[in-house]
Design a protein around this motif. Structure first.
Motif, PDB file in Angstrom:
ATOM      1  N   UNK A 289       0.843  -1.213   0.000  1.00 24.70           N
ATOM      2  CA  UNK A 289       0.000   0.000   0.000  1.00 24.70           C
ATOM      3  C   UNK A 289       0.868   1.250   0.000  1.00 24.70           C
ATOM      4  N   UNK A 290       1.910   1.220   0.811  1.00 29.39           N
ATOM      5  CA  UNK A 290       2.788   2.390   0.914  1.00 29.39           C
ATOM      6  C   UNK A 290       3.455   2.659  -0.429  1.00 29.39           C
ATOM      7  N   UNK A 291       3.883   1.597  -1.075  1.00 28.17           N
ATOM      8  CA  UNK A 291       4.591   1.780  -2.353  1.00 28.17           C
ATOM      9  C   UNK A 291       3.672   2.421  -3.392  1.00 28.17           C
ATOM     10  N   UNK A 292       2.418   1.974  -3.399  1.00 30.56           N
ATOM     11  CA  UNK A 292       1.471   2.583  -4.350  1.00 30.56           C
ATOM     12  C   UNK A 292       1.260   4.063  -4.043  1.00 30.56           C
ATOM     13  N   UNK A 293       1.029   4.350  -2.742  1.00 27.75           N
ATOM     14  CA  UNK A 293       0.730   5.735  -2.364  1.00 27.75           C
ATOM     15  C   UNK A 293       1.950   6.635  -2.564  1.00 27.75           C
ATOM     16  N   UNK A 294       3.140   6.062  -2.410  1.00 28.41           N
ATOM     17  CA  UNK A 294       4.372   6.862  -2.510  1.00 28.41           C
ATOM     18  C   UNK A 294       4.635   7.336  -3.931  1.00 28.41           C
TER      19      UNK A 294
ATOM     20  N   UNK B  92       8.384   9.217  -3.810  1.00 29.26           N
ATOM     21  CA  UNK B  92       9.181   9.144  -2.579  1.00 29.26           C
ATOM     22  C   UNK B  92      10.217   8.041  -2.672  1.00 29.26           C
ATOM     23  N   UNK B  93      11.384   8.297  -2.108  1.00 24.85           N
ATOM     24  CA  UNK B  93      12.349   7.218  -1.915  1.00 24.85           C
ATOM     25  C   UNK B  93      11.771   6.305  -0.837  1.00 24.85           C
ATOM     26  N   UNK B  94      12.027   5.022  -0.946  1.00 22.07           N
ATOM     27  CA  UNK B  94      11.469   4.086   0.042  1.00 22.07           C
ATOM     28  C   UNK B  94      12.529   3.116   0.547  1.00 22.07           C
ATOM     29  N   UNK B  95      12.475   2.834   1.824  1.00 19.97           N
ATOM     30  CA  UNK B  95      13.149   1.646   2.351  1.00 19.97           C
ATOM     31  C   UNK B  95      12.041   0.823   2.988  1.00 19.97           C
ATOM     32  N   UNK B  96      11.842  -0.392   2.501  1.00 22.60           N
ATOM     33  CA  UNK B  96      10.748  -1.237   2.998  1.00 22.60           C
ATOM     34  C   UNK B  96      11.336  -2.504   3.607  1.00 22.60           C
ATOM     35  N   UNK B  97      11.197  -2.610   4.926  1.00 21.49           N
ATOM     36  CA  UNK B  97      11.655  -3.816   5.610  1.00 21.49           C
ATOM     37  C   UNK B  97      10.407  -4.558   6.043  1.00 21.49           C
ATOM     38  N   UNK B  98      10.036  -5.566   5.235  1.00 22.22           N
ATOM     39  CA  UNK B  98       8.735  -6.220   5.444  1.00 22.22           C
ATOM     40  C   UNK B  98       8.943  -7.583   6.095  1.00 22.22           C
ATOM     41  N   UNK B  99       7.897  -8.306   6.213  1.00 20.31           N
ATOM     42  CA  UNK B  99       8.003  -9.576   6.933  1.00 20.31           C
ATOM     43  C   UNK B  99       8.883 -10.586   6.212  1.00 20.31           C
ATOM     44  N   UNK B 100       9.218 -11.623   6.922  1.00 25.63           N
ATOM     45  CA  UNK B 100       9.955 -12.734   6.336  1.00 25.63           C
ATOM     46  C   UNK B 100       9.300 -14.033   6.766  1.00 25.63           C
ATOM     47  N   UNK B 101       9.807 -15.134   6.262  1.00 26.67           N
ATOM     48  CA  UNK B 101       9.400 -16.447   6.780  1.00 26.67           C
ATOM     49  C   UNK B 101      10.667 -17.293   6.733  1.00 26.67           C
ATOM     50  N   UNK B 102      11.635 -16.850   7.540  1.00 26.62           N
ATOM     51  CA  UNK B 102      13.007 -17.348   7.415  1.00 26.62           C
ATOM     52  C   UNK B 102      13.131 -18.847   7.676  1.00 26.62           C
ATOM     53  N   UNK B 103      13.841 -19.503   6.763  1.00 19.58           N
ATOM     54  CA  UNK B 103      14.108 -20.935   6.926  1.00 19.58           C
ATOM     55  C   UNK B 103      15.501 -21.139   7.497  1.00 19.58           C
TER      56      UNK B 103
END
Ligand code: NDP
Length: 468
Positions: A227-232, A237-248
């Motif tokens: 959502x943020x990327x669309x609105x940005x 806007x420059x973006x840094x997006x640290x989103x969820x993971x599902x680390x193995x």
């Protein structure tokens, strides 16, 4: 009387919207009342950051570093009050909250010490071409509820260091420690350099769309990141997006289980599993599956689950009811689909969002607890027959934040590049450090935080061509 206020233009400000109740997850009772900003107040905060920007960005680096080290001093001086607020609204045990505050101090000081080089692309007889770093303008920061103070520091300190001014919005679920930080820093920073406003997703959305915010740093879920990327796009806007993971994590065949089980447990259940880069799926060779599950369960059952303020408590509640419901549903589904619960597996029968550390054996692809990020105190353990199969399954999800290999260091180093993720740990996991860049690939976002690379994300590259 609400003792916590937002910080706009260097002053305490109460919200124009009805205050919101902040619950203590250990007893589900109101812990605090937090002010809620209106969009008009967000606009004021952005205006104040914009007004403060010319002076702040034109300070020398040495002067800005003095300010940043003073921020670290103030956090250090107020460590116990900040840690206590974190326990009350976030739920983690006191010792972990103290570590969070200590980490915030360490990150602040380290970020102030990073040298920023001028890149020289050409330096010949007649020409010199330099890459210089300039600040961006107003940086917006939107933070989540799992490590609220630490993540706020991860966002704001690099932004300030590079000469930007900041508007910060914490999660509605854990805003108070960040409001307190803003209030403490009113005496340290010039007015407008750091504004802290509390509000809900509507304020986050308005920040993403805001024409006067030039960069946004976000840590949270992938859907909100999208959502943020669309609105940005409104003002690119420059973006840094640290989103969820599902680390193995992959335990290599014949690994010494006694040597690694403590580390596996600690990195899967750090902060009750509510950590973006925690170990969230564990692959183990079929010959070692049962033994490893039992060893992990033995550590799990020794945890003292309770209120983070309680003596000897090592394991606090899940932070909020929605997250708890998600965990309950995933474990129940896996159970019905034939998984084996080695420890935990049910909510504690008392007030508070308590769910004991849960080890699920015989987990497999297709189960929701394997396919999706559980973000809670649950570790599914999945059998594999060959390392190739384990790597294919580890890479089969849409996200790619971190991954790990456990066992022989040489074999693990060779395999590391096959994992589709931003960080790989060998015989470890979830280790983030102020001097090593950290970020994700695939649907875990883009951009990095920490180290020189993380710092430079808060700047613009200006290439200066000098014809001598
Ligand atoms: P969200 O991504 O919804 O929230 C994170 C932050 O974004 C909060 O400050 C939130 O505000 C804000 N926000 C919400 N909607 C918008 C929007 N449209 N535009 C801009 N900002 C917005 O995470 P949740 O708290 O709902 O948690 C959901 C899932 O996210 C978890 O189950 C977990 O999987 C993942 N998560 C990942 C984290 C990480 O460290 N990567 C941290 C936390 C969660 P507010 O809360 O005030 O509404």
């Amino acid at each position: 009387m609400n003792q916590f206020a937002m910080t706009i233009d260097g002053k305490d400000v109460q919200g124009e919207m009805p205050s919101s109740m902040v619950l203590n997850p250990a007893n589900e009772q109101q812990a605090f009342l937090a002010p809620m900003a209106s969009v008009a107040q967000l606009n004021k905060a952005v205006e104040s950051a914009k007004t403060a920007y010319p002076n702040w960005s034109s300070l020398t680096q040495t002067k800005r570093d003095e300010y940043i080290n003073k921020i670290a001093d103030v956090i250090e001086l107020n460590a116990s009050v900040l840690a206590s607020i974190i326990v009350e609204e976030q739920g983690k045990p006191t010792q972990l909250a103290q570590m969070e505050v200590g980490g915030a101090v360490a990150w602040t000081r380290h970020t102030a010490s990073i040298e920023i080089p001028v890149e020289v692309y050409e330096d010949s007889e007649n020409k010199r071409i330099e890459g210089r770093r300039k600040s961006i303008g107003v940086v917006g920061s939107i933070t989540p509820w799992n490590w609220p103070l630490m993540i706020a520091i991860w966002h704001i300190i690099p932004a300030l260091r590079m000469g930007n001014t900041v508007v910060l919005k914490p999660s509605e679920l854990t805003p108070v420690n960040t409001l307190k930080l803003g209030q403490l820093l009113q005496d340290v920073l010039p007015a407008g350099v750091l504004n802290v406003i509390s509000g809900g997703g509507d304020i986050g959305r308005a920040m993403s769309e805001h024409q006067q915010i030039n960069k946004l740093v976000f840590t949270g879920s992938t859907p909100t990141g999208q959502n943020i990327m669309q609105a940005a796009a409104t003002n690119l806007k420059r973006l840094t997006l640290e989103l969820g993971g599902n680390d193995a994590g992959i335990v290599l065949p014949n690994a010494d289980l006694d040597a690694i089980t403590e580390g596996l447990f600690a990195t899967a259940f750090i902060n009750m599993g509510q950590t973006c880069a925690a170990l969230k799926r564990l692959y183990v060779h079929e010959s070692q599956h049962d033994e490893l599950c039992q060893k992990l369960a033995d550590i799990a059952t020794k945890q003292v689950v309770g209120d983070g303020f309680g003596d000897g408590v090592t394991f606090g509640p899940v932070q909020n009811s929605a997250q708890l419901e998600k965990v309950i549903a995933m474990v129940d589904e896996a159970n019905q689909q034939g998984a084996v619960i080695y420890s935990g597996g049910a909510r504690l029968d008392k007030a508070g969002y308590f769910y004991p550390p849960t080890i699920i054996g015989n987990a497999r692809s297709g189960m929701r607890v394997v396919e999706e990020e559980q973000f809670g105190p649950v570790l599914p353990v999945i059998k594999y027959k060959s390392v190739e199969q384990a790597i294919t399954e580890a890479n089969s999800v849409e996200v790619g934040l971190g991954g790990s290999l456990w066992g022989d260091v040489e074999q693990a180093s060779e395999l590391a590049s096959q994992l589709e993720c931003g960080s790989v740990w060998i015989n470890g996991h979830a280790e983030v450090l102020p001097h090593a860049p950290f970020g994700g690939c695939k649907m875990s976002g883009f951009g990095v935080e920490f180290g020189l690379e993380g710092l430079l994300e808060n700047s613009l590259l200006q290439v200066v061509n000098i014809n001598k």
